[in-house]
Design an enzyme around this catalytic site. Structure first.
Site, mmCIF file in Angstrom:
data_model
loop_
_atom_site.group_PDB
_atom_site.id
_atom_site.type_symbol
_atom_site.label_atom_id
_atom_site.label_comp_id
_atom_site.label_asym_id
_atom_site.label_seq_id
_atom_site.Cartn_x
_atom_site.Cartn_y
_atom_site.Cartn_z
ATOM 1 C CB SER A 43 -0.964 -0.048 1.193
ATOM 2 O OG SER A 43 -2.067 0.803 0.984
ATOM 3 C CG ASP A 157 -4.483 -1.909 0.532
ATOM 4 O OD1 ASP A 157 -3.319 -2.332 0.643
ATOM 5 O OD2 ASP A 157 -4.907 -0.945 1.183
#
Length: 297
Positions: A43, A157
């Site tokens: 991320s 993610d």
């Protein structure tokens, strides 16, 4: 004789705007003359790690440290689809202007971004191809940012399954593995910041579509940590994800036991407070200096 630099594999965890703490950590490592040879990130950790591996972290920080709340609002491009609130393309275009369109194979140091393959229910390591496609996949928070298709896989993610991606570094020779966990235990709440002139101007916008969008995005990036009585759906989703990531992070750190762990409390700032880049970088620097002084010669 000059002592040879210690080679470092660096693990940069997920945590939204707290990811700017990674900048301060990297600065502290460089000050100690530690040689970062490999970076694994999830991320926002994948973003900062990729920019550093491309040799453009200073340029990025000079841009990020000047962001105001209204700038963050302008970077959040609404997608108008059922899959996500934001497309995430506008910020990628800004990063391309700052960094240049890079291939992972051409970066100055080794790099892996971690994403989650939804249909396979496992993490995917992205260590070749477009740097920015890897960044976008690794940061595609479900329902918030558009998912990314790579080689027929639907990717979101990486923090969902691996918020502190230590495993990719194990295949690379290094003297030390240093991990940065952005989901540390909460500490003394951060004092709410005063509104900037830009923020005040944004609040004065009235009427019509633009004002509605401004209010909506403004609610996403406001600091909820200081008013426990007000919780909207987005806030609850983001905090729930952070609680989940905190638990997974502790399991990953226990399982892989990196040589050094630098912890950033998860309440240091909220997910969308990217306008606090300088504050977060300073926090990362201070925490890294303290840990390194305690654990390294």
């Amino acid at each position: 004789m000059t002592r040879e630099k210690r080679k470092i594999s660096l693990v940069l965890g997920s945590g939204g705007a707290r990811g700017h703490a990674h900048i301060g950590v990297i600065r502290a490592l460089e000050e100690r003359d530690l040689d970062i040879r490999y970076i694994s990130g999830t991320s926002m950790g994948a973003v900062i790690g990729g920019i550093y591996a491309a040799g453009k972290l200073d340029a990025y920080f000079e841009w990020a440290r000047l962001l105001e709340k209204t700038d963050v609002m302008r970077l959040l491009d609404l997608s108008f689809t059922l899959t996500s609130l934001f497309k995430g393309e506008r910020i990628i275009e800004v990063l391309k202007e700052l960094v240049g369109d890079r291939q992972i194979e051409d970066l100055y140091i080794g790099y892996t971004a971690v994403a989650t393959a939804l249909e396979e229910q496992r993490e995917i390591w992205l260590n070749k191809g477009s740097l920015f496609t890897a960044m976008k996949a690794s940061t595609a928070v479900p329902a918030m940012f558009s998912p990314v298709y790579i080689d027929g896989r639907l990717l979101v993610d990486g923090g969902l399954v691996n918020p502190v991606p230590i495993a990719p570094t194990l295949n690379h020779s290094a003297d030390l593995i240093i991990a940065v966990n952005l989901n540390g235990w909460p500490e003394q709440p951060v004092v709410a910041e005063a509104a900037t002139e830009n923020d005040k101007a944004a609040k004065k916008e009235t009427g019509g579509y633009r004002a509605a969008i401004s209010r909506f995005v403004g609610n996403l990036i406001k600091d909820h940590e200081h008013d426990d009585s007000r919780r909207d759906a987005v806030d609850l989703i983001m905090q729930s994800i952070e609680v989940m990531q905190g638990g997974i992070s502790r399991l990953k750190l226990a399982a892989y036991s990196p040589d050094v762990v630098i912890e950033i409390p998860r309440n240091a700032c909220s997910f969308f407070e990217f306008y606090r880049a300088e504050e977060m970088a300073d926090l990362g620097y201070a925490r890294a200096r303290k840990v390194l002084d305690q654990q390294l010669d």
